[in-house]
Design a protein around this motif. Structure first.
Motif, PDB file in Angstrom:
ATOM      1  N   ASP A 192       0.680  -1.308   0.137  1.00 41.78           N
ATOM      2  CA  ASP A 192      -0.109   0.041  -0.241  1.00 41.78           C
ATOM      3  C   ASP A 192       1.111   1.108  -0.318  1.00 41.78           C
ATOM      4  O   ASP A 192       2.721   1.480  -0.038  1.00 41.78           O
ATOM      5  CB  ASP A 192      -0.731   0.056   1.306  1.00 41.78           C
ATOM      6  CG  ASP A 192      -0.146   0.072   2.844  1.00 41.78           C
ATOM      7  OD1 ASP A 192       0.963   0.056   2.673  1.00 41.78           O
ATOM      8  OD2 ASP A 192      -0.624   0.020   3.320  1.00 41.78           O
ATOM      9  N   LEU A 193       0.054   2.592   0.059  1.00 45.84           N
ATOM     10  CA  LEU A 193       0.892   3.519   0.007  1.00 45.84           C
ATOM     11  C   LEU A 193       2.127   3.836   1.278  1.00 45.84           C
ATOM     12  O   LEU A 193       3.175   4.660   0.942  1.00 45.84           O
ATOM     13  CB  LEU A 193       0.473   4.754   0.273  1.00 45.84           C
ATOM     14  CG  LEU A 193      -0.542   5.127  -1.248  1.00 45.84           C
ATOM     15  CD1 LEU A 193      -1.930   6.267  -0.721  1.00 45.84           C
ATOM     16  CD2 LEU A 193       0.984   6.077  -2.109  1.00 45.84           C
ATOM     17  N   ALA A 234      -2.035   1.189  -4.194  1.00 50.16           N
ATOM     18  CA  ALA A 234      -1.504   0.212  -4.148  1.00 50.16           C
ATOM     19  C   ALA A 234      -0.595   0.021  -5.011  1.00 50.16           C
ATOM     20  O   ALA A 234      -0.912   0.272  -6.800  1.00 50.16           O
ATOM     21  CB  ALA A 234      -2.280  -1.254  -4.042  1.00 50.16           C
ATOM     22  N   ALA A 235       0.590  -0.125  -5.129  1.00 49.43           N
ATOM     23  CA  ALA A 235       1.718  -1.117  -6.104  1.00 49.43           C
ATOM     24  C   ALA A 235       2.275  -2.560  -5.851  1.00 49.43           C
ATOM     25  O   ALA A 235       2.616  -3.547  -4.630  1.00 49.43           O
ATOM     26  CB  ALA A 235       3.074   0.026  -6.626  1.00 49.43           C
ATOM     27  N   GLU A 259       2.161   0.414 -11.265  1.00 49.10           N
ATOM     28  CA  GLU A 259       1.145   1.279 -10.078  1.00 49.10           C
ATOM     29  C   GLU A 259      -0.286   0.327 -11.406  1.00 49.10           C
ATOM     30  O   GLU A 259      -0.276   0.303 -12.181  1.00 49.10           O
ATOM     31  CB  GLU A 259       0.515   2.376 -10.046  1.00 49.10           C
ATOM     32  CG  GLU A 259       2.086   2.408  -9.513  1.00 49.10           C
ATOM     33  CD  GLU A 259       2.734   4.812  -8.868  1.00 49.10           C
ATOM     34  OE1 GLU A 259       2.188   4.708  -9.816  1.00 49.10           O
ATOM     35  OE2 GLU A 259       2.884   4.737  -8.358  1.00 49.10           O
ATOM     36  N   MET A 260      -1.661   0.674 -10.291  1.00 43.40           N
ATOM     37  CA  MET A 260      -2.822   0.176 -10.146  1.00 43.40           C
ATOM     38  C   MET A 260      -3.142   0.608 -11.507  1.00 43.40           C
ATOM     39  O   MET A 260      -4.053   0.183 -12.592  1.00 43.40           O
ATOM     40  CB  MET A 260      -3.873   0.226  -9.691  1.00 43.40           C
ATOM     41  CG  MET A 260      -3.416  -0.106  -8.094  1.00 43.40           C
ATOM     42  SD  MET A 260      -3.341  -2.165  -8.074  1.00 43.40           S
ATOM     43  CE  MET A 260      -1.559  -2.196  -8.012  1.00 43.40           C
ATOM     44  N   ASP A 261      -3.309   1.650 -12.228  1.00 45.05           N
ATOM     45  CA  ASP A 261      -3.870   2.605 -13.926  1.00 45.05           C
ATOM     46  C   ASP A 261      -2.950   1.762 -14.798  1.00 45.05           C
ATOM     47  O   ASP A 261      -2.670   2.203 -16.179  1.00 45.05           O
ATOM     48  CB  ASP A 261      -3.496   4.263 -13.651  1.00 45.05           C
ATOM     49  CG  ASP A 261      -2.287   4.534 -13.340  1.00 45.05           C
ATOM     50  OD1 ASP A 261      -1.292   3.711 -13.215  1.00 45.05           O
ATOM     51  OD2 ASP A 261      -1.938   5.817 -13.630  1.00 45.05           O
ATOM     52  N   GLU A 262      -1.543   0.806 -14.534  1.00 46.29           N
ATOM     53  CA  GLU A 262      -0.907   0.448 -15.312  1.00 46.29           C
ATOM     54  C   GLU A 262      -1.253  -1.046 -15.741  1.00 46.29           C
ATOM     55  O   GLU A 262      -0.609  -1.472 -16.398  1.00 46.29           O
ATOM     56  CB  GLU A 262       0.847   0.320 -14.821  1.00 46.29           C
ATOM     57  CG  GLU A 262       1.197   1.979 -15.118  1.00 46.29           C
ATOM     58  CD  GLU A 262       2.925   2.383 -14.186  1.00 46.29           C
ATOM     59  OE1 GLU A 262       3.631   1.721 -15.440  1.00 46.29           O
ATOM     60  OE2 GLU A 262       3.417   1.553 -13.209  1.00 46.29           O
ATOM     61  N   ILE A 263      -2.512  -1.187 -14.778  1.00 44.51           N
ATOM     62  CA  ILE A 263      -2.897  -2.669 -15.093  1.00 44.51           C
ATOM     63  C   ILE A 263      -3.641  -2.698 -16.260  1.00 44.51           C
ATOM     64  O   ILE A 263      -4.264  -2.786 -16.339  1.00 44.51           O
ATOM     65  CB  ILE A 263      -2.865  -2.995 -13.846  1.00 44.51           C
ATOM     66  CG1 ILE A 263      -2.324  -3.441 -12.896  1.00 44.51           C
ATOM     67  CG2 ILE A 263      -3.948  -4.462 -14.513  1.00 44.51           C
ATOM     68  CD1 ILE A 263      -2.665  -3.983 -11.774  1.00 44.51           C
ATOM     69  N   ARG A 281       7.607   5.035  -2.264  1.00 41.53           N
ATOM     70  CA  ARG A 281       7.737   5.531  -4.255  1.00 41.53           C
ATOM     71  C   ARG A 281       7.726   7.479  -3.232  1.00 41.53           C
ATOM     72  O   ARG A 281       7.473   8.173  -4.270  1.00 41.53           O
ATOM     73  CB  ARG A 281       5.993   5.293  -4.470  1.00 41.53           C
ATOM     74  CG  ARG A 281       6.703   4.316  -5.184  1.00 41.53           C
ATOM     75  CD  ARG A 281       5.078   3.828  -5.254  1.00 41.53           C
ATOM     76  NE  ARG A 281       4.120   2.836  -4.611  1.00 41.53           N
ATOM     77  CZ  ARG A 281       2.934   3.185  -4.715  1.00 41.53           C
ATOM     78  NH1 ARG A 281       2.313   3.440  -5.924  1.00 41.53           N
ATOM     79  NH2 ARG A 281       2.302   2.362  -3.337  1.00 41.53           N
ATOM     80  N   LYS A 282       8.595   7.600  -2.612  1.00 42.81           N
ATOM     81  CA  LYS A 282       9.313   8.904  -2.703  1.00 42.81           C
ATOM     82  C   LYS A 282      10.855   9.288  -2.989  1.00 42.81           C
ATOM     83  O   LYS A 282      10.773  10.909  -3.321  1.00 42.81           O
ATOM     84  CB  LYS A 282       8.798   9.262  -1.089  1.00 42.81           C
ATOM     85  CG  LYS A 282       7.742   9.411  -0.698  1.00 42.81           C
ATOM     86  CD  LYS A 282       7.705   9.275   0.649  1.00 42.81           C
ATOM     87  CE  LYS A 282       5.634   9.754   0.949  1.00 42.81           C
ATOM     88  NZ  LYS A 282       5.769  10.285   2.975  1.00 42.81           N
TER      89      LYS A 282
END
Length: 303
Positions: A192-193, A234-235, A259-263, A281-282
């Motif tokens: 998660d984040l 989530a990633a 990341e989720m939008d890449e699925i 992821r910072k």
């Protein structure tokens, strides 16, 4: 009081601290305590220089470490079906407290974690620094090659109506020194984040085929949660690891994440970042400016 007795007392205190955190609902602290204790026990089990414990006691410590990891995984994976409960773990307290005299059968049917060096937080960076100093001075130990790291890949979850499962095929990874990597494998996790595990962590088997600047895996990894149940932000992380014979430990060389939008179905290439792995992821730094990536293929399964 002997050194070994002091060590056992420290382990028992750490165990009590972890189970206290666990019972109070302080799960992040409990997971940290369990994982640190598991690593200390695994280091003792794997140490060829240690004669403080018999082989039978080391086997028991190895199984104890497995139970700590199982409880840690249960806390991190909210959908766990066969979770290892706190009351199960508490049954093991007499073992860690009395390991020097304990002679009964282990109460759970578990196996010690496969032999490989597992480092506590910060240790890898210290060893890397030592390695650089050794390189500068010409020092260093004699190479010693490990047993291969076995895969820990899990089968696909049962399908549920209206729910989507993801299979990730790890095709290959591009690295300029691909041919020099010993016993390379990839650890796959879903975070998660805040960097907390949402799934059991999985390791691929060791890759056996190297070609120019590529290491080929050609292996399927089943994500252990329906996509609809993953939280926003989530990633999926991929940590590339390899064995360093000079220092006799497994090191993370680089990592990548999706990341989720890449699925989406089909092939995808994702960028590689320098270690240490930043699950939040910072602070991300690309590994190389060369066109070298992690190559994946995605398959979605929906009923």
């Amino acid at each position: 009081m002997s050194d070994v007795t002091k060590t056992v007392q420290k382990w028992h205190a750490s165990f009590k601290k972890g189970t206290d955190f666990d019972s109070w609902g302080q799960l992040v602290e409990a997971i940290d305590e369990y994982q640190i204790l598991a690593r200390h026990l695994q280091k003792e089990v794997q140490s060829s220089n240690s004669h403080a414990f018999t082989e039978e006691q080391k086997k028991t410590l190895g199984k104890f470490a497995t139970c700590l990891e199982m409880r840690s995984a249960a806390l991190q994976c909210t959908q766990s079906q066969e979770e290892f409960k706190l009351e199960d773990l508490k049954k093991l307290e007499p073992i860690i407290k009395n390991i020097l005299t304990y002679n009964k059968d282990f109460p759970f049917d578990v196996q010690p974690v496969p032999l490989r060096k597992i480092l506590a937080p910060g240790e890898e960076e210290n060893l890397e620094l030592e390695e650089e100093l050794d390189a500068a001075t010409g020092a260093g130990s004699t190479p010693s090659f490990p047993s291969r790291v076995p895969g820990t890949l899990l089968p696909r979850l049962p399908s549920e109506p209206g729910m989507t499962l993801l299979t990730l095929t790890i095709e290959k990874i591009g690295l300029k020194d691909a041919g020099q990597c010993i016993d390379p494998y990839i650890t796959v996790s879903v975070k998660d984040l805040n960097g907390i595990d949402l799934n059991p962590v999985q390791d691929t088997a060791v890759a056996t085929r190297k070609e120019d600047t590529y290491i080929h895996f050609s292996v399927d990894v089943e994500i252990q949660k329906h996509l609809e149940k993953l939280p926003k932000g989530a990633a999926i992380f991929f940590e590339f690891k390899h064995y360093k014979p000079k220092k006799r430990f497994t090191s993370t060389k680089c990592f990548a994440f999706m990341e989720m939008d890449e699925i989406r179905p089909g092939p995808i290439v994702i960028e590689l970042y320098k270690k240490p792995t930043d699950f939040k992821r910072k602070k991300l730094n690309l590994l190389t400016k060369k066109p070298l990536y992690l190559h994946l293929n995605q398959t979605l399964h929906k009923d």
